[in-house]
Design a protein around this motif. Structure first.
Motif, mmCIF file in Angstrom:
data_model
loop_
_atom_site.group_PDB
_atom_site.id
_atom_site.type_symbol
_atom_site.label_atom_id
_atom_site.label_comp_id
_atom_site.label_asym_id
_atom_site.label_seq_id
_atom_site.Cartn_x
_atom_site.Cartn_y
_atom_site.Cartn_z
ATOM 1 N N CYS A 163 -14.640 88.995 59.761
ATOM 2 C CA CYS A 163 -14.356 87.616 59.241
ATOM 3 C C CYS A 163 -13.001 86.983 59.647
ATOM 4 N N LEU A 169 -15.900 82.663 65.250
ATOM 5 C CA LEU A 169 -16.765 83.140 64.158
ATOM 6 C C LEU A 169 -18.317 82.870 64.717
ATOM 7 N N THR A 208 -20.856 86.812 61.149
ATOM 8 C CA THR A 208 -20.487 86.642 59.759
ATOM 9 C C THR A 208 -22.006 86.793 59.320
#
Lengths: 235, 235
Positions: A163, A169, A208
């Motif tokens: 993260c 991401l 994620t």
């Protein structure tokens, strides 16, 4: 339906001591009662109790059924053991219930716990396998060094929970589309930049798991469920 | 980033006693340190410590940020408390981390545990909210009778975990396509036929969560994650 575990049921026809105790002492089962037994290798046996001995219950095998993992792909979790051993035991129980093929304890640079007794985790995995009526034993491996894991040439979708913003991401649920899967979940202190770089060089994608900051065992469980929802025809 | 909870932070500018103790005794924070505080109503405040008092830490609010639950739909779990209270506490922690709006303890005909202290569950929910950096407090309600839950006119996708064959088995992951969601998870002894019939009459769909026989707390967690994977834009 109650299922017991006996890896050598076919050759011995006997339940191991702990399973015998559970069957005859705890559940008070008697001669002639029907029980189901798995060898943990994809078979379930319907058996009749010949001798309800609390240490070595003898069984007659009536039928054998072959049951493959229905999700149809290799699902591996590699997890840096949490500081709190209870959280790891809980994770193993839940991951086995949901259905994973392998759980590898991973030694990372920032692991606060380098070792963890796997014998206890294996007992929990067997109990969860029986509880959830699975017939393939989840392999519990490790601890294994991070480097050995990411360089072992695993073939499939490879990712690690991450993260930070060094890498774009990407959401696991958007990137994974089914098939063999390995998920790396780092320690409380997270992966080091070197570890992330090494995993990326070896074909791992930083991903994620949802929008929350999750404890490591929650992230691992989220990943296992998401993998089933996306890739498991029975999900 | 460390977040604390103070429901009346805007009016009082003070942390409650337990949060003050955690801030000043456990974490040893001092005057001038920056802390983040949520009111549990969708706001996060950046604050500076004015008085690091271990029982009533005084804060100066520097900024306020409004943060709505990003999943964008009402997600409710109604769960018959497990025999083992630890499993319920674990479920509340994990469900809050993953993100649910409401957890209702449900009284069913076959509930082996009719009551459960919600004050302790609320403490766990607050701690998990802070841990996962959420700003909306998960409502913990109950125990509420099954009948009152299924007849309250909740608007959205309504389902109950079920694995009998009286009703066609449909998979939650196939049937749910996003939007407001309420999931009912029955007791160890399962729902009674009357309860299932009553829920169906009231628009609830019997569904399965994957191919495994799951413990009730595992089924509830599976459901919460599946809901996010399917309906949450950030999943």
């Amino acid at each position: 339906m109650i299922q017991f575990y006996s890896p050598d049921i076919e050759s011995t026809g006997v339940l191991p001591e702990t399973e015998s105790g559970h069957c005859c002492r705890v559940l008070r089962m008697k001669e002639g009662d029907t029980v189901y037994v798995t060898d943990g290798k994809g078979h379930r046996f319907e058996c009749s109790i010949l001798d309800a001995h609390p240490k070595h219950t003898a069984l007659e095998i009536l039928t054998m059924e072959e049951i493959k993992p229905w999700w149809g792909f290799q699902l591996e979790l590699c997890v840096a053991p949490a500081k709190n051993a209870d959280r790891m035991e809980w994770l193993v129980e839940k991951a086995v219930e949901i259905g994973v093929d392998k759980i590898t304890l991973m030694k990372c640079q920032r692991s606060e716990r380098k070792t963890l007794r796997t014998d206890r985790l294996e007992k929990i995995a067997i109990s969860a396998m029986n509880q959830s009526l699975k017939t393939n034993r989840t392999v519990i491996e490790g601890p294994v060094d991070f480097k050995n894991i990411v360089t072992d040439g695993f073939s499939g979708f490879k990712c690690l929970g991450y993260c930070d913003d060094t890498y774009p991401l990407r959401s696991f649920a958007n990137e994974y589309h089914g098939g063999n899967l390995r998920i790396l979940i780092g320690p409380e202190g997270d992966f080091t930049p070197e570890e992330v770089a090494m995993s990326v060089e070896n074909g791992y994608m930083p991903v994620t798991f949802g929008g929350s900051r999750l404890r490591l065992e929650t992230a691992a469980l989220y990943a296992a469920v998401a993998a089933h929802v996306i890739g498991d025809p029975k999900a």
